[in-house]
Design a protein around this motif. Structure first.
Motif, PDB file in Angstrom:
ATOM      1  N   THR A  24       1.069  -1.150  -0.045  1.00  0.00           N
ATOM      2  CA  THR A  24       0.066   0.018  -0.044  1.00  0.00           C
ATOM      3  C   THR A  24       0.854   1.371  -0.044  1.00  0.00           C
ATOM      4  O   THR A  24       0.539   2.069  -0.530  1.00  0.00           O
ATOM      5  CB  THR A  24      -0.919   0.030   1.252  1.00  0.00           C
ATOM      6  OG1 THR A  24      -1.644  -1.389   1.332  1.00  0.00           O
ATOM      7  CG2 THR A  24      -1.774   1.132   1.295  1.00  0.00           C
ATOM      8  N   ARG A  25       1.723   1.104   0.828  1.00  0.00           N
ATOM      9  CA  ARG A  25       2.859   2.507   1.062  1.00  0.00           C
ATOM     10  C   ARG A  25       3.753   2.724  -0.536  1.00  0.00           C
ATOM     11  O   ARG A  25       3.586   3.989  -0.854  1.00  0.00           O
ATOM     12  CB  ARG A  25       3.915   2.145   1.951  1.00  0.00           C
ATOM     13  CG  ARG A  25       3.455   2.154   3.260  1.00  0.00           C
ATOM     14  CD  ARG A  25       4.766   2.155   4.245  1.00  0.00           C
ATOM     15  NE  ARG A  25       4.163   1.974   5.605  1.00  0.00           N
ATOM     16  CZ  ARG A  25       4.519   0.659   6.354  1.00  0.00           C
ATOM     17  NH1 ARG A  25       4.874  -0.414   5.647  1.00  0.00           N
ATOM     18  NH2 ARG A  25       4.056   0.671   7.543  1.00  0.00           N
ATOM     19  N   ARG A  26       3.610   1.592  -1.334  1.00  0.00           N
ATOM     20  CA  ARG A  26       4.529   1.970  -2.576  1.00  0.00           C
ATOM     21  C   ARG A  26       3.545   2.393  -3.622  1.00  0.00           C
ATOM     22  O   ARG A  26       3.805   2.674  -4.597  1.00  0.00           O
ATOM     23  CB  ARG A  26       4.996   0.675  -2.968  1.00  0.00           C
ATOM     24  CG  ARG A  26       6.230   0.078  -2.031  1.00  0.00           C
ATOM     25  CD  ARG A  26       6.777  -1.292  -2.505  1.00  0.00           C
ATOM     26  NE  ARG A  26       6.978  -1.520  -3.944  1.00  0.00           N
ATOM     27  CZ  ARG A  26       6.935  -2.894  -4.285  1.00  0.00           C
ATOM     28  NH1 ARG A  26       6.904  -3.923  -3.497  1.00  0.00           N
ATOM     29  NH2 ARG A  26       7.312  -2.744  -5.552  1.00  0.00           N
ATOM     30  N   MET A  27       2.115   2.240  -3.287  1.00  0.00           N
ATOM     31  CA  MET A  27       1.241   2.622  -4.379  1.00  0.00           C
ATOM     32  C   MET A  27       0.657   4.183  -4.191  1.00  0.00           C
ATOM     33  O   MET A  27       0.398   4.439  -2.991  1.00  0.00           O
ATOM     34  CB  MET A  27      -0.064   1.856  -4.294  1.00  0.00           C
ATOM     35  CG  MET A  27      -1.110   1.879  -5.384  1.00  0.00           C
ATOM     36  SD  MET A  27      -2.436   0.953  -5.093  1.00  0.00           S
ATOM     37  CE  MET A  27      -1.918  -0.791  -5.917  1.00  0.00           C
ATOM     38  N   SER A  28       0.745   4.844  -5.176  1.00  0.00           N
ATOM     39  CA  SER A  28       0.690   6.423  -5.177  1.00  0.00           C
ATOM     40  C   SER A  28      -0.842   6.709  -4.677  1.00  0.00           C
ATOM     41  O   SER A  28      -1.607   5.860  -5.136  1.00  0.00           O
ATOM     42  CB  SER A  28       1.107   6.881  -6.402  1.00  0.00           C
ATOM     43  OG  SER A  28       0.121   6.671  -7.371  1.00  0.00           O
ATOM     44  N   ALA A  29      -1.104   7.719  -4.206  1.00  0.00           N
ATOM     45  CA  ALA A  29      -2.641   8.227  -3.894  1.00  0.00           C
ATOM     46  C   ALA A  29      -3.386   8.458  -5.297  1.00  0.00           C
ATOM     47  O   ALA A  29      -4.532   8.056  -5.376  1.00  0.00           O
ATOM     48  CB  ALA A  29      -2.462   9.323  -3.060  1.00  0.00           C
ATOM     49  N   LYS A  30      -2.602   8.902  -6.319  1.00  0.00           N
ATOM     50  CA  LYS A  30      -3.074   9.152  -7.772  1.00  0.00           C
ATOM     51  C   LYS A  30      -3.812   7.801  -8.265  1.00  0.00           C
ATOM     52  O   LYS A  30      -4.861   7.756  -8.674  1.00  0.00           O
ATOM     53  CB  LYS A  30      -2.179   9.623  -8.687  1.00  0.00           C
ATOM     54  CG  LYS A  30      -2.927   9.911 -10.122  1.00  0.00           C
ATOM     55  CD  LYS A  30      -1.740  10.591 -10.961  1.00  0.00           C
ATOM     56  CE  LYS A  30      -2.148  11.035 -12.417  1.00  0.00           C
ATOM     57  NZ  LYS A  30      -1.181  11.390 -13.174  1.00  0.00           N
ATOM     58  N   ARG A  56      -5.345   1.555   9.522  1.00  0.00           N
ATOM     59  CA  ARG A  56      -6.288   2.799   9.098  1.00  0.00           C
ATOM     60  C   ARG A  56      -5.626   4.089   8.771  1.00  0.00           C
ATOM     61  O   ARG A  56      -6.067   4.887   8.039  1.00  0.00           O
ATOM     62  CB  ARG A  56      -7.308   2.852   9.902  1.00  0.00           C
ATOM     63  CG  ARG A  56      -8.425   3.801   9.832  1.00  0.00           C
ATOM     64  CD  ARG A  56      -9.695   4.045  10.867  1.00  0.00           C
ATOM     65  NE  ARG A  56     -10.525   3.031  10.445  1.00  0.00           N
ATOM     66  CZ  ARG A  56     -11.520   2.677  11.378  1.00  0.00           C
ATOM     67  NH1 ARG A  56     -11.422   2.813  12.543  1.00  0.00           N
ATOM     68  NH2 ARG A  56     -12.561   1.797  10.818  1.00  0.00           N
ATOM     69  N   ARG A  57      -4.737   4.413   9.735  1.00  0.00           N
ATOM     70  CA  ARG A  57      -3.931   5.679   9.573  1.00  0.00           C
ATOM     71  C   ARG A  57      -3.080   5.539   8.416  1.00  0.00           C
ATOM     72  O   ARG A  57      -3.165   6.705   7.661  1.00  0.00           O
ATOM     73  CB  ARG A  57      -2.988   5.731  10.851  1.00  0.00           C
ATOM     74  CG  ARG A  57      -3.228   6.915  11.594  1.00  0.00           C
ATOM     75  CD  ARG A  57      -2.200   7.331  12.748  1.00  0.00           C
ATOM     76  NE  ARG A  57      -1.321   6.010  13.121  1.00  0.00           N
ATOM     77  CZ  ARG A  57      -1.416   5.261  14.275  1.00  0.00           C
ATOM     78  NH1 ARG A  57      -2.556   5.573  14.978  1.00  0.00           N
ATOM     79  NH2 ARG A  57      -0.607   4.393  14.390  1.00  0.00           N
ATOM     80  N   THR A  58      -2.383   4.457   8.020  1.00  0.00           N
ATOM     81  CA  THR A  58      -1.586   4.482   6.791  1.00  0.00           C
ATOM     82  C   THR A  58      -2.388   4.748   5.462  1.00  0.00           C
ATOM     83  O   THR A  58      -2.142   5.437   4.601  1.00  0.00           O
ATOM     84  CB  THR A  58      -0.955   3.004   6.921  1.00  0.00           C
ATOM     85  OG1 THR A  58      -0.137   2.816   7.837  1.00  0.00           O
ATOM     86  CG2 THR A  58       0.045   2.959   5.514  1.00  0.00           C
ATOM     87  N   LEU A  59      -3.827   3.872   5.411  1.00  0.00           N
ATOM     88  CA  LEU A  59      -4.388   3.896   4.279  1.00  0.00           C
ATOM     89  C   LEU A  59      -5.126   5.308   4.139  1.00  0.00           C
ATOM     90  O   LEU A  59      -5.569   5.465   2.992  1.00  0.00           O
ATOM     91  CB  LEU A  59      -5.440   2.626   4.422  1.00  0.00           C
ATOM     92  CG  LEU A  59      -4.703   1.395   4.105  1.00  0.00           C
ATOM     93  CD1 LEU A  59      -5.885   0.204   4.031  1.00  0.00           C
ATOM     94  CD2 LEU A  59      -3.967   1.280   2.988  1.00  0.00           C
ATOM     95  N   ARG A  60      -5.522   5.931   5.265  1.00  0.00           N
ATOM     96  CA  ARG A  60      -6.446   7.123   5.151  1.00  0.00           C
ATOM     97  C   ARG A  60      -5.534   8.173   4.360  1.00  0.00           C
ATOM     98  O   ARG A  60      -6.003   9.057   3.647  1.00  0.00           O
ATOM     99  CB  ARG A  60      -6.518   7.595   6.550  1.00  0.00           C
ATOM    100  CG  ARG A  60      -7.606   8.833   6.503  1.00  0.00           C
ATOM    101  CD  ARG A  60      -7.960   9.112   7.884  1.00  0.00           C
ATOM    102  NE  ARG A  60      -8.781   8.125   8.420  1.00  0.00           N
ATOM    103  CZ  ARG A  60      -9.084   7.869   9.701  1.00  0.00           C
ATOM    104  NH1 ARG A  60      -8.583   8.629  10.714  1.00  0.00           N
ATOM    105  NH2 ARG A  60      -9.816   6.903  10.166  1.00  0.00           N
TER     106      ARG A  60
END
Length: 221
Positions: A24-30, A56-60
């Motif tokens: 998830t961290r490696r995937m950009s918000a865009k 939840r904090r990370t994905l938010r």
């Protein structure tokens, strides 16, 4: 450990969760936003008292809402012990029986556990009655082959060509197997009646088969 769970099982579950976080961290918000037509994407995870808040904090940060479910919970994941039934007891199968002394094979279907059907074939051979004396129908083509030629049938080497969750599909699957693989012991007048419109895709149906051993071991030569 005090909670009764093996350390290796807990480590495995934790590693799976961390892997999800890492990806998830490696995937950009865009990219996250492009995957969803709404402003926020939503995903679901089993609730874990330690990992729920940081997850939840990370994905938010990427506009992803997390919904935690109560089932399956950690205990159900760690204690999951259910396994598939042995191949020999699998129902709704298309099977292939080989001769041990020549290339001859037979393909059939059964809605019952496979071992029961193979036992019936073997009994026809052992008792010397592969044909129904009343109707003249062949009850077991492999048994008839063995009695006519003196060959032995490799009952224990029976293969499962494919299985079906729906017994209604067995006729089509058996027809595809017979028409494509051309087993020499099958009689065309006893084959399943299937509409000829299926013929162009029969090879494709057969190519989807995942052949496996039946693990039948009760018969001796």
């Amino acid at each position: 450990m005090a909670n009764g769970f093996p350390p290796s099982r807990i480590t495995s579950v934790m590693e799976n969760v961390k892997a999800k976080l890492h990806s998830t961290r490696r995937m950009s918000a865009k990219k996250f936003k492009q995957m969803n037509s709404s402003n926020n994407a939503t995903t679901s995870f089993p609730y874990h008292p330690t990992l729920a808040k940081p997850l939840r904090r990370t994905l938010r940060r990427y506009d992803v809402d997390v919904v935690f479910s109560s089932s399956p919970n950690l205990r159900s994941i760690l204690m999951q012990t259910k396994s598939s039934p042995p191949s020999s007891t699998t129902p709704n199968v298309i099977y292939q029986i080989p001769c041990s002394e020549c290339p001859a094979t037979y393909i059939g279907q059964t809605k019952r556990p496979l071992e029961k059907r193979i036992t019936e074939h073997e009994r026809c051979y052992r008792l010397g009655n592969p044909t129904d004396l009343t109707t003249g129908n062949i009850k077991s083509a492999p048994a008839l082959h063995a009695l006519d030629t003196g060959h032995s049938i490799a009952w224990n080497s029976t293969k499962i060509l494919t299985t079906s969750s729906s017994p209604q599909h067995l006729d089509l699957l058996e027809h595809a197997a017979i028409q494509t693989l051309r087993p020499t012991l099958n009689r065309t007048d006893r084959a399943p009646c299937v509409n000829n419109q299926w013929n162009p895709i029969l090879p494709k149906i057969t190519s989807s088969f995942r052949t496996r051993d039946s693990h039948i071991s009760r018969f001796t030569s």
